[in-house]
Write a protein that holds these residues in place. Structure first.
Motif, PDB file in Angstrom:
ATOM      1  N   PHE A  45       0.834  -1.277   0.093  1.00 18.15           N
ATOM      2  CA  PHE A  45      -0.204   0.196  -0.085  1.00 18.15           C
ATOM      3  C   PHE A  45       0.999   1.173  -0.193  1.00 18.15           C
ATOM      4  CE2 PHE A  45      -2.896  -2.850   1.972  1.00 18.15           C
ATOM      5  CZ  PHE A  45      -4.026  -2.745   0.972  1.00 18.15           C
ATOM      6  N   PRO A 105      -0.884  -4.512  -4.226  1.00 20.83           N
ATOM      7  CA  PRO A 105      -1.166  -5.357  -3.116  1.00 20.83           C
ATOM      8  C   PRO A 105      -1.922  -6.461  -3.703  1.00 20.83           C
ATOM      9  CG  PRO A 105      -1.910  -2.926  -2.658  1.00 20.83           C
ATOM     10  CD  PRO A 105      -1.250  -3.048  -3.953  1.00 20.83           C
ATOM     11  N   GLU A 106      -2.925  -6.554  -4.712  1.00 16.69           N
ATOM     12  CA  GLU A 106      -3.636  -7.483  -5.167  1.00 16.69           C
ATOM     13  C   GLU A 106      -3.084  -8.564  -5.961  1.00 16.69           C
ATOM     14  OE1 GLU A 106      -4.224  -4.193  -5.986  1.00 16.69           O
ATOM     15  OE2 GLU A 106      -4.643  -3.974  -8.200  1.00 16.69           O
ATOM     16  N   MET A 155      -4.115  -9.387   5.069  1.00 19.04           N
ATOM     17  CA  MET A 155      -3.773  -8.663   6.050  1.00 19.04           C
ATOM     18  C   MET A 155      -5.022  -8.386   7.022  1.00 19.04           C
ATOM     19  SD  MET A 155      -2.290  -4.670   5.747  1.00 19.04           S
ATOM     20  CE  MET A 155      -2.115  -3.636   6.950  1.00 19.04           C
ATOM     21  N   PHE A 172      -6.496  -5.583   9.622  1.00 17.78           N
ATOM     22  CA  PHE A 172      -6.467  -4.337   9.925  1.00 17.78           C
ATOM     23  C   PHE A 172      -7.202  -4.189  11.346  1.00 17.78           C
ATOM     24  CE2 PHE A 172      -6.917  -5.156   5.483  1.00 17.78           C
ATOM     25  CZ  PHE A 172      -5.951  -4.222   4.970  1.00 17.78           C
ATOM     26  N   ALA A 228     -12.155  -4.078   9.139  1.00 20.28           N
ATOM     27  CA  ALA A 228     -12.557  -3.881   7.995  1.00 20.28           C
ATOM     28  C   ALA A 228     -13.440  -4.906   7.301  1.00 20.28           C
ATOM     29  CB  ALA A 228     -11.416  -3.865   7.053  1.00 20.28           C
ATOM     30  N   TRP A 256     -16.743  -6.576   5.744  1.00 19.02           N
ATOM     31  CA  TRP A 256     -17.677  -5.593   4.848  1.00 19.02           C
ATOM     32  C   TRP A 256     -18.992  -5.711   5.282  1.00 19.02           C
ATOM     33  CZ3 TRP A 256     -14.445  -8.998   1.763  1.00 19.02           C
ATOM     34  CH2 TRP A 256     -12.945  -8.528   1.413  1.00 19.02           C
ATOM     35  N   PHE A 270     -14.713 -14.168  -0.102  1.00 22.24           N
ATOM     36  CA  PHE A 270     -14.296 -13.241  -1.012  1.00 22.24           C
ATOM     37  C   PHE A 270     -13.029 -13.455  -1.873  1.00 22.24           C
ATOM     38  CE2 PHE A 270     -12.557  -9.237  -2.363  1.00 22.24           C
ATOM     39  CZ  PHE A 270     -13.604  -8.345  -2.851  1.00 22.24           C
ATOM     40  N   LEU A 309     -12.062 -14.843  -5.909  1.00 21.61           N
ATOM     41  CA  LEU A 309     -10.906 -14.168  -6.792  1.00 21.61           C
ATOM     42  C   LEU A 309     -10.003 -15.019  -7.219  1.00 21.61           C
ATOM     43  CD1 LEU A 309     -10.623 -10.730  -4.974  1.00 21.61           C
ATOM     44  CD2 LEU A 309     -11.252 -11.049  -7.274  1.00 21.61           C
ATOM     45  N   ARG A 353     -11.228 -14.988   7.271  1.00 19.96           N
ATOM     46  CA  ARG A 353     -10.916 -14.200   5.985  1.00 19.96           C
ATOM     47  C   ARG A 353      -9.492 -14.158   5.440  1.00 19.96           C
ATOM     48  NH1 ARG A 353     -13.310  -8.322   5.052  1.00 19.96           N
ATOM     49  NH2 ARG A 353     -11.328  -8.033   6.097  1.00 19.96           N
ATOM     50  N   GLU A 360      -9.023  -1.378   1.333  1.00 18.26           N
ATOM     51  CA  GLU A 360      -7.386  -2.247   1.382  1.00 18.26           C
ATOM     52  C   GLU A 360      -7.820  -3.726   1.583  1.00 18.26           C
ATOM     53  OE1 GLU A 360      -5.272   1.825   2.746  1.00 18.26           O
ATOM     54  OE2 GLU A 360      -5.599   0.362   4.279  1.00 18.26           O
ATOM     55  N   ALA A 361      -8.808  -4.035   2.567  1.00 20.54           N
ATOM     56  CA  ALA A 361      -8.886  -5.524   2.965  1.00 20.54           C
ATOM     57  C   ALA A 361      -9.237  -6.344   1.521  1.00 20.54           C
ATOM     58  CB  ALA A 361     -10.011  -5.780   3.928  1.00 20.54           C
ATOM     59  N   ALA A 362     -10.080  -5.654   0.696  1.00 16.87           N
ATOM     60  CA  ALA A 362     -10.372  -6.325  -0.671  1.00 16.87           C
ATOM     61  C   ALA A 362      -9.222  -6.260  -1.663  1.00 16.87           C
ATOM     62  CB  ALA A 362     -11.520  -5.717  -1.315  1.00 16.87           C
ATOM     63  N   ARG A 363      -8.372  -5.188  -1.549  1.00 12.13           N
ATOM     64  CA  ARG A 363      -7.339  -5.217  -2.534  1.00 12.13           C
ATOM     65  C   ARG A 363      -6.086  -6.450  -1.880  1.00 12.13           C
ATOM     66  NH1 ARG A 363      -4.753   0.009  -4.301  1.00 12.13           N
ATOM     67  NH2 ARG A 363      -3.994  -1.511  -5.933  1.00 12.13           N
TER      68      ARG A 363
END
Ligand code: ATP
Ligand code: MG
Lengths: 349, 574
Positions: free
Chosen positions: A52, A76-77, A83, A85, A89, A91, A102, A106, A150, B473-476
């Motif tokens: 980031f 990052p992706e 990570m 936080f 975070a 959702w 999630f 992906l 997650r 950011e958590a998604a990224r």
């Protein structure tokens, strides 16, 4: 080959250098904490590892592949990391199950496989019964578990945690500490854990990297960090200690003329850290081989789990803090003998 | 043990391309859009105020013309007085209401809230028309009743006066003061008042020495806002002031636009409006920011309702009277007129008809078009404003760019530009060649979008602030790109507040008059403009029916908003 390597990692905002050539290596499956006071650059370091934040100097490599260097950063992706936080975070527009699934979606897993792995991980973090709830209906601890699930379910190359427990109350924090360690023992994911709480770092980590003002001062196993701090900062930051100005004269370490034991240091003044736990108080002179000092009790405070004494060696202006078990009560003003464990005397820079 | 599912992570990209992130490109597009929408019209207006018509040579003649006649200067003075008087009346109306709702056990609080909301939603020019029917000197309802009762020949009240006009304006502006003062009062804990009481201060002393000083900045803030709204208001001064021969700045500006159009002079004449607004907004910011006491005092304190005893009925009577004067009575007479053959004949069955509605909806050559224009102009401008505001707010709040704040500044700038000034700017910049957009739908939509951009921006900014960046950011970090993360995580979380912002812009745009009137062409008239044109023709039954249609549309939108977004979505502060 190490899993994660930071070499000379540096971040400057304008003229302010917040991370200053940090070197750190994590073997696969290792759990390392970044421990340090507020503002020392822990989060910045972690966010550079995550991609980031772009470094202004040095590099970050995973399995020998450089992911970050000035001007060339894999986003990052595409780092295959996870990570957790400080704010969790989670959702709020997705259920627990959707949150956890999630990352798997992906990765283009089959629906069967996704469902199986989500089910497994929810089992592990004991949330199976809440799979279809929305985050707003969960307690803080449960949200934390969702965040863990997650992050772990994608089997990341590196797991990053930024003060994940700081929003929890004291009891829950202790419980989650063990939970995090348990999950690590089970999955052995290479982990970098950021915290400013030393108890947390001690309980969870294989090794702790103590940071101060953007630099790493010492990286060591928790008990070594405690008993053999290498710098003044580490000695003061990790646990409480007596920092004493000492002299080495012909191979002997002395404080105020009191001999503490032999030293390999060259002659001259040095700084010594002496833990309160490294001293025992006796009412009669003990028949011990190690250094023993005659002193008197100047102050005392009862802390429940232990006594906190301030003792004053005779013929010296020093005031030393010493700890003792609850039943070892000594009156203020009493003459005592202090026995020092020489193995716990650490010379610091 | 790690999944090799993200093979891209193995590739090192010594990417110079990363420097040209999509954000940079977006930033350039946004700057361009904001320059077109905000900066160009205003600059153009200032520039042409110093230019000779046709030739474009530098001159100060426009200023000489604009301030060279007593009549024009009087318009300036009238505007300032009207603004002061309306704002003062609003404060008198609203402060007791706010105090009653926030701090006392007055009955009928829900009713009072509904009154405030209704007065806020009702377009001010409809209120003005209602009051012409109520207090016209000859046939107004109140005066007719007064003559019947007393046999007097002189009217009791006359709306066609300076005070009449100020009063009508205040009846639709007071909600702003109410909201300001109520939110300040909500933050004062009873303990602060108790502390004064214990030291020997009685209820009144406490109110004067403790409560009032604490809400004073909010009262002043509301006062200033209403003053500014009033001096920029076109509808009511045109509908009431022109027949009453009371000239104000806005109506004078309108006259500069009659043949021959003198935009340059209008621009020169609009400059004080712009300067006064900028200065007062700055003062208001200072007032509300200084000490910042209101927000700090509310911490943790408990709030008790003051028991008023019989006085609570006095307060309720006050709120009830305001409800009647601002909404109840004007709405009743408007409805009556809209269903009447001749409104002066009163409520009777043989006076009842649907002709007016039928005429407007099926026979009038412009009315259905105007309804359609209003809906689609408002919808389009709300969409543009919200999309633009959202992108700008995203870049500003997330600090994605070095100079992001410049974008935010431009997006908020129309807040200090009166609508009518904005309209002159748009006219000056885009009406003539080379773009020749005069009278086009595009020009009106852009002007609306620009005018209401700050509303959309404030709500977008609040919405984005409420979504923690770590959500994205958590998604990224789990493998989704920036755009994917926005689509999957941020957008769903913003949906409701964005809808709220969109609806508010739609509602205020649908009743907008002071900018529209300068920009519409024959086929692009909006409902508000057509309503004003109908008023000039003096057929109040048809005017009322058209007002009824406008209200139905507005209420439908408000209803949708309350259902989807929440009951207070219109009246949230900021
Ligand atoms: N974007 C930025 N611009 C300028 N300075 C920054 C920025 N981000 C962080 N800093 C500064 O860098 C220093 C380190 O910040 P960082 O967040 O890494 O600290 P930390 O060790 O995580 O502290 P804490 O324990 O309080 O979270 C701080 O002094 C902070 O003010
Ligand atoms: Mg931090």
């Amino acid at each position: 080959m190490p899993r994660l390597t930071l070499s000379g990692l540096t971040k400057a905002y304008g003229r302010l250098t917040v991370v200053d050539s940090v070197d750190l290596t994590l073997e696969e499956g290792e759990f390392v904490s970044l421990l340090g006071p507020s503002g020392c650059g822990k989060t910045t370091t972690l966010r550079m590892i995550a991609g980031f934040v772009d470094p202004t100097g040095g590099s970050i490599a995973v399995d020998g592949t450089v992911l970050s260097a000035p001007g060339a950063v894999v986003p990052p992706e595409r780092r295959g990391m996870s990570m957790i936080f400080q704010s969790y975070a989670i959702w709020p527009n997705m259920t627990v199950e959707e949150n956890v699934a999630f990352g798997l979606k992906l990765r283009k897993l089959t629906r069967e496989e996704t469902r199986r792995r989500v089910g497994e991980i929810l089992e592990v973090v004991q949330l199976s019964h809440l799979a279809h709830r929305y985050p707003a209906e969960l307690s803080g601890g449960q949200q934390q578990r969702v965040a863990l699930a997650r992050a772990i379910v994608v089997k990341p190359a590196v797991l990053l945690l930024d003060e994940p427990l700081s929003n929890l109350d004291a009891n829950l924090r202790e419980e989650m500490r063990f939970e995090i360690r348990r999950l690590h023992d089970e999955f052995r994911i290479t982990t970098v854990y950021v915290t400013h709480d030393q108890a947390e770092a001690m309980a969870t980590s294989d090794r702790i990297a103590v940071m101060n003002a953007g630099r790493i001062e010492q990286v060591d196993a928790p008990h070594l960090l405690y008993t053999r701090p290498r710098t003044r900062f580490v000695a003061g930051f990790v646990g409480r200690t007596n920092l004493l100005e000492a002299q080495v004269t012909s191979g002997m370490l002395r404080v105020d003329g009191i001999a503490l034991g032999p030293s390999t240091q060259p002659d001259g003044p040095v700084l010594v850290s002496l833990r309160p736990q490294a001293m025992t108080i006796h009412e009669a002179q003990p028949p011990l081989a190690g250094p023993v000092i005659e002193a008197s009790i100047a102050e005392r405070t009862y802390l429940g789990e232990s006594w906190d004494y301030v003792v004053q060696p005779h013929g010296s202006a020093l005031r030393l803090r010493a700890a003792a078990a609850p039943l070892e009560a000594h009156e203020v003003g009493r003459r005592v003998w202090l026995a020092i464990d020489p193995r716990q005397v650490a010379v610091v820079q | 043990m790690s999944d090799a599912a993200l093979p891209a992570a193995q590739v090192v990209r010594p990417s110079r391309l990363r420097r040209l992130e999509p954000v940079t490109f977006l930033w350039i597009v946004l700057i361009a859009a904001l320059l077109v929408l905000v900066a160009a019209p205003i600059l153009k207006m200032v520039v042409i105020s110093f230019e000779e018509q046709d030739t474009g040579v530098f001159t100060i003649q426009n200023y000489v013309t604009a301030y060279g006649r007593a009549r024009y200067l009087e318009a300036l003075r009238n505007s300032l007085m009207l603004g002061t008087l309306s704002a003062a009346i609003s404060v008198v109306i609203a402060v007791p209401m706010a105090w009653a709702v926030s701090r006392t056990d007055m009955p009928g609080k829900g009713f009072t809230w509904a009154t405030v909301l209704a007065a806020f939603i009702m377009p001010p020019y409809l209120g003005a028309i209602g009051w012409i029917l109520l207090a016209g000197p000859n046939s107004g309802w109140i005066n007719v009743a007064w003559r019947d009762l007393t046999g007097a020949t002189a009217p009791l009240v006359n709306v066609y006066t300076f005070t009449g006009m100020a009063f009508v304006i205040a009846l639709h502006s007071f909600p702003l003061v109410f909201i300001f003062v109520k939110s300040a009062l909500d933050l004062i804990s009873s303990e602060m008042e108790d502390a004064a009481n214990i030291l020997g201060g009685g209820t009144w002393v406490t109110m004067r020495r403790v409560t009032l000083p604490l809400v004073w900045p909010s009262i002043m803030g509301g006062f200033i806002l209403i003053f500014l709204e009033t001096i920029a208001l076109f509808g009511t001064p045109a509908i009431i002031g022109i027949p009453a021969r009371i000239n104000v700045v806005t109506t004078q500006l309108w006259q500069f636009f009659e043949d021959p159009v003198r935009v340059e002079v209008a621009a020169a004449f609009a400059i004080p409006l712009l300067l006064v607004t900028i200065a007062l907004i700055a003062v208001q910011k200072l007032l509300l920011a200084r000490k910042g006491f209101v927000s700090q005092t509310g911490k943790g304190g408990e709030r008790r309702q003051i028991k008023l005893g019989p006085w609570r009925w006095v307060l309720f009577a006050w709120c009830f009277a305001v409800a009647m004067l601002s909404v109840g009575k004007p709405l009743t007479v408007l409805l009556q007129a809209s269903f009447a053959k001749a409104w002066g004949r009163g409520f009777s069955f043989d006076n009842l008809t649907l002709r007016n509605y039928q005429f407007l909806l099926f026979e009038h050559d412009m009315a259905p078009q105007a309804v359609w224009n209003t809906v689609w102009f408002s919808g389009a401008s709300a969409t543009i404003a919200v999309v633009l505001a959202l992108l700008v707010a995203y870049i500003v709040v997330r600090r994605l760019m070095r100079f992001a704040d410049a974008l935010g500044f431009l997006a908020m700038a129309p807040f200090v530009i009166p609508g009518i000034v904005m309209a002159i700017g748009f006219y000056a910049a885009y009406a003539g060649p080379p773009l020749s957009l005069y009278g086009s739908a595009l020009l009106i939509i852009l002007a609306f979008a620009s005018r209401f951009l700050p509303i959309a921006y404030a709500s977008s900014q609040a919405a984005i602030r409420a979504v923690h960046p770590e959500m994205e950011e958590a998604a990224r970090i789990l493998g989704s790109g920036r755009l994917h993360a926005i689509r999957k995580v941020t957008a769903p979380l913003l949906k409701t507040s964005l809808l709220g912002g969109w609806l508010v812009v739609f509602i205020v745009a649908s009743r907008e008059l002071s900018a529209a009137i300068f920009l519409v062409g024959p086929r692009t008239r909006t409902m508000s403009v057509l309503l004003y044109d109908l008023t000039e023709q003096g057929n109040f039954e048809v005017v009322s029916a058209f007002g009824g249609i406008l209200l139905v549309i507005t209420l439908a939108i408000v209803g949708i908003g309350m259902k989807l977004v929440g009951r207070d979505f219109m009246l949230r502060r900021e």
